[in-house]
Design an enzyme around this catalytic site. Structure first.
Site, PDB file in Angstrom:
ATOM      1  N   TYR A 156      -1.440 -27.287 -81.814  1.00 12.46           N
ATOM      2  CA  TYR A 156      -1.050 -25.892 -81.997  1.00 12.46           C
ATOM      3  C   TYR A 156      -2.276 -24.984 -82.001  1.00 12.46           C
ATOM      4  O   TYR A 156      -2.313 -23.950 -81.313  1.00 12.46           O
ATOM      5  CB  TYR A 156      -0.279 -25.759 -83.313  1.00 12.46           C
ATOM      6  CG  TYR A 156       0.094 -24.349 -83.696  1.00 12.46           C
ATOM      7  CD1 TYR A 156       1.182 -23.716 -83.099  1.00 12.46           C
ATOM      8  CD2 TYR A 156      -0.611 -23.658 -84.677  1.00 12.46           C
ATOM      9  CE1 TYR A 156       1.547 -22.431 -83.467  1.00 12.46           C
ATOM     10  CE2 TYR A 156      -0.257 -22.375 -85.046  1.00 12.46           C
ATOM     11  CZ  TYR A 156       0.824 -21.759 -84.441  1.00 12.46           C
ATOM     12  OH  TYR A 156       1.179 -20.480 -84.804  1.00 12.46           O
ATOM     13  N   LYS A 160      -3.358 -21.916 -79.367  1.00 13.98           N
ATOM     14  CA  LYS A 160      -3.631 -20.526 -79.753  1.00 13.98           C
ATOM     15  C   LYS A 160      -5.007 -20.083 -79.259  1.00 13.98           C
ATOM     16  O   LYS A 160      -5.214 -18.920 -78.892  1.00 13.98           O
ATOM     17  CB  LYS A 160      -3.496 -20.363 -81.263  1.00 13.98           C
ATOM     18  CG  LYS A 160      -2.077 -20.578 -81.777  1.00 13.98           C
ATOM     19  CD  LYS A 160      -1.090 -19.646 -81.081  1.00 13.98           C
ATOM     20  CE  LYS A 160       0.335 -19.809 -81.590  1.00 13.98           C
ATOM     21  NZ  LYS A 160       1.281 -18.879 -80.938  1.00 13.98           N
TER      22      LYS A 160
END
Length: 212
Positions: A156, A160
């Site tokens: 994750y 980002k």
């Protein structure tokens, strides 16, 4: 209140939390909002909440962003039917949590596919319309986790970081066409079933329809 009359927003993951609240305010501001999500309960809640906020300008689509070729076809269909997208908000994300060594490479790739590759497809689909109008707004929703060194979320966090990098590259490339690109990094927040917040200042600024 920002003025979004005549603007169409493509908003991935726009049915819950930050998405629901900002979608409501965009509708109030006069925009047409096309939301792509997968959570049936959140999608139903959004449609219910929108009944008092110009629901005729809300379109909610249940679609799996991991299907990139299908996503391209879906976006082409939506633009042909409803016109091009003036604003793209890349907000949808999946975030499995476990120790780094327990992730398979396939799990890493799935997170990048949904969180990053789908955003690329959305922008590629919307960009010709933005260039033709010499106006557009692209907003990548990054995360405070990119800067805080949080554990158990490495795919994750990686995704980002990619969205921030893409925002910088796109801003340089698209700026001459009147298209601005920004990445914002919200902190964690609880779901907001009641209308208790306003559009974050960063989103208000990036969606301003004043020409540069």
């Amino acid at each position: 209140m920002i003025d979004m009359n005549g603007k169409t927003i493509l908003y991935t993951g726009g049915a819950g939390g930050l998405g629901l609240e900002t979608t409501m305010h965009f509708l109030d501001a006069g925009a047409r909002v096309v939301v792509i999500d997968r959570d049936a309960a959140k999608m139903a809640a959004l449609e219910e909440a929108a009944k008092a906020h110009h629901a005729e300008r809300l379109l909610v689509r249940d679609f799996d962003l991991a299907d990139l070729s299908g996503l391209k076809r879906e976006l082409d269909f939506l633009q042909e039917k409803h016109g091009g997208f003036d604003v793209v908000i890349n907000n949808a994300a999946i975030y499995p949590s476990k120790p780094f060594e327990d992730y398979t490479i396939e799990e890493h790739q799935l997170v990048q596919r949904v969180n990053v590759d789908a955003a690329i497809v959305c922008v590629q689909s919307a960009l010709p319309h933005m260039k033709a109008r010499q106006w557009g707004r692209i907003i990548n929703i990054a995360s405070i986790t990119l800067y805080g060194g949080w554990a158990m979320l490495s795919p994750y966090v990686q995704s980002k970081g990619a969205l921030v990098g893409l925002a910088r590259a796109w801003a340089r490339e698209f700026g001459p066409y009147g298209v601005t690109v920004n990445a914002i990094s919200p902190a964690p927040f609880r779901p907001t079933p009641k209308r208790s917040i306003r559009i974050p200042k960063a989103i208000r600024a990036t969606c301003s329809i004043t020409r540069r």
